[in-house]
Design an enzyme around this catalytic site. Structure first.
Site, short mmCIF file in Angstrom:
data_model
loop_
_atom_site.label_atom_id
_atom_site.label_comp_id
_atom_site.label_asym_id
_atom_site.label_seq_id
_atom_site.Cartn_x
_atom_site.Cartn_y
_atom_site.Cartn_z
NE ARG A 52 -0.52 1.69 3.61
CZ ARG A 52 0.63 2.36 3.77
NH1 ARG A 52 1.78 1.72 4.00
NH2 ARG A 52 0.67 3.67 3.71
N GLY A 53 0.25 2.41 -0.08
CA GLY A 53 1.03 3.64 -0.21
C GLY A 53 1.17 3.93 -1.70
CB ALA A 54 0.45 7.01 -3.62
CD GLN A 202 -3.82 2.80 6.55
OE1 GLN A 202 -4.49 3.17 7.51
NE2 GLN A 202 -4.33 2.64 5.35
CG ASP A 243 -3.11 8.29 -1.36
OD1 ASP A 243 -3.09 8.81 -0.23
OD2 ASP A 243 -2.70 7.14 -1.58
CE LYS A 254 -5.58 5.73 3.91
NZ LYS A 254 -6.48 4.82 3.15
O1 MRU Z 1 -4.73 3.31 1.78
P1 MRU Z 1 -3.23 3.48 1.83
O2 MRU Z 1 -2.62 2.93 3.07
O3 MRU Z 1 -2.57 2.97 0.57
O4 MRU Z 1 -3.04 5.03 1.86
C1 MRU Z 1 -1.75 5.59 1.89
C2 MRU Z 1 -1.76 7.04 2.13
O5 MRU Z 1 -2.76 7.68 2.20
C3 MRU Z 1 -0.45 7.73 2.18
O6 MRU Z 1 -0.51 8.77 3.06
C4 MRU Z 1 -0.16 8.13 0.77
O7 MRU Z 1 0.04 7.03 -0.06
C5 MRU Z 1 0.80 9.17 0.49
S1 MRU Z 1 2.43 9.01 1.09
C6 MRU Z 1 3.23 7.75 0.37
#
Ligand code: MRU
Length: 376
Positions: A52-54, A202, A243, A254
């Site tokens: 996960r994480g963009a 998270q 994201d 998020k």
């Molecule tokens: O749903 P997730 O855990 O994939 O969401 C991740 C986030 O919202 C992060 O804050 C986002 O990807 C930006 S920072 C890498």
């Protein structure tokens, strides 16, 4: 970054056609890796939030497309795999960006050469991600240092963050947390208020794990507590990731980010957004146009944790059958953002347009040392 003293990235090639990722659904209770061997493995890892994480979603999507091409390099298979991977999670635009890069690199070639080119492209995107995040960290460090000077270097800089924006959300370093690591490593004392980030936690599960591994002081807080600490003067700045950011600077991140931005505005606390340029979606102006992922209500009504013996257990928090809504992201309007911290420098929302590519054929420069583009 290191885990138990051993340097890791969040994704690496296994040397046998697969890629290895850290299973984020098992952190912080177990450090386990999973090998992804084909497109469907990659799609499933994104869908189930094993990864996960963009930026990391983008990297896994890129390898997934390369693996699909290794099975069938034809045009129809390419388009089918592209669409299947893109559909795994709808909100973070880095996935589309990475898939576009790989598709373009492959399509320019005869089918027989596509799989190798796609794999090289995915590798290049990962290398670029590391350099990009390091550069974001370097640019953000200046702001943290300023905040430390502004308080006459008395005590640490208290940074409130949301979700997990660290090295496991990217390939290495992280976006907002990359700045925290750079500050800590360069001797600027920081203390991080870690939002728990319900419903998937998270912050509570992943950001705490990362910060503890790196030795950065932090305190976990319930999501409802941030405004309280801001009101009491115990937050010097907010630092979040993104994201998807629209051309006018609306920030999709998020769920819960927006309420922190509102509280920060009320308390006159700077609200900074750290992101790679690939997170900007130039095709839309307003955040209202972003598709917000709606996830299972059970993520709200149930929770998973470790029992006293370390076994993972899932429990229900609510009366059976409780209806629940679960939007995974929200949109913070550009007017609540103090600055965007990117690999190209720090920009006010009104100056974000300076990062807009001149054309698709002229990709923007990347930080020194990073491969510029799969097509270069
Ligand atoms: O749903 P997730 O855990 O994939 O969401 C991740 C986030 O919202 C992060 O804050 C986002 O990807 C930006 S920072 C890498």
């Amino acid at each position: 970054m290191k885990v138990g003293g051993v340097p890791y990235r969040s994704i690496w090639r296994d040397g046998a056609g697969g890629v290895v990722v850290i299973d984020q659904t098992r952190l912080p209770h177990a450090f386990a890796t999973r090998t992804l061997r084909d497109e469907e493995d990659c799609a499933a890892a994104i869908r189930t939030m094993t990864v996960r994480g963009a930026p990391l979603i983008g990297a896994v999507g890129a390898y997934g497309l390369a693996m699909a091409l290794a099975d069938d390099p034809g045009d129809a298979a390419l388009e089918r795999a592209y669409a299947a991977l893109l559909a795994t999670r709808p909100t973070a635009v880095n996935l589309r960006w990475a898939l576009d890069q790989v598709r373009a690199a492959a399509k320019a070639l005869a089918p027989a050469r596509r799989a190798a080119a796609a794999l090289a492209c995915a590798d290049a995107l990962c290398e670029a991600d590391v350099a990009t995040n390091a550069a974001i960290g370097d640019h953000g460090l200046g702001l943290v240092r300023q905040a430390w000077d502004a308080k006459a270097r008395r005590g640490p800089v208290n940074i409130l963050t949301h979700c997990n924006t660290g090295w496991i959300a990217c390939v290495d370093w992280g976006t907002a947390l990359g700045i925290v690591y750079k500050a800590h490593d360069s001797g600027v004392p920081v203390h991080v208020w870690v939002d728990e980030t319900r419903p998937r936690n998270q912050g509570g599960a992943l950001t705490t794990w990362e910060l503890a591994n790196h030795g950065v002081p932090f305190t976990l807080i319930a999501d409802n507590a941030g405004a309280h600490f801001m009101q009491r003067g115990q937050v010097d700045l907010c630092l979040v990731g993104a994201d998807r950011v629209t051309a006018q600077g609306d920030v999709c991140n998020k769920i819960g980010t927006y309420m922190k931005a509102l509280a920060a505005r009320e308390a006159a606390i700077p609200f900074h957004v750290a992101l790679p340029r690939s997170t900007i979606d130039w095709t839309i102006e307003s955040g209202a146009a972003i598709e917000i992922e709606e996830r299972s209500p059970e993520e709200v009504t149930h929770i998973t944790g470790a029992d006293e013996d370390g076994r993972l257990v899932r429990v229900r928090l609510t009366p059976p059958g409780t209806p629940a809504a679960n939007p995974a992201f929200d949109v913070t309007p550009a007017e609540l953002v103090t600055s965007f911290i990117t690999e190209h420098g720090v920009f006010a929302p009104s100056a974000l347009g300076r990062l807009r590519p001149v054309s698709a054929a002229t990709p923007p420069a990347t930080p020194a040392g990073a491969p510029g583009s799969c097509r270069a």
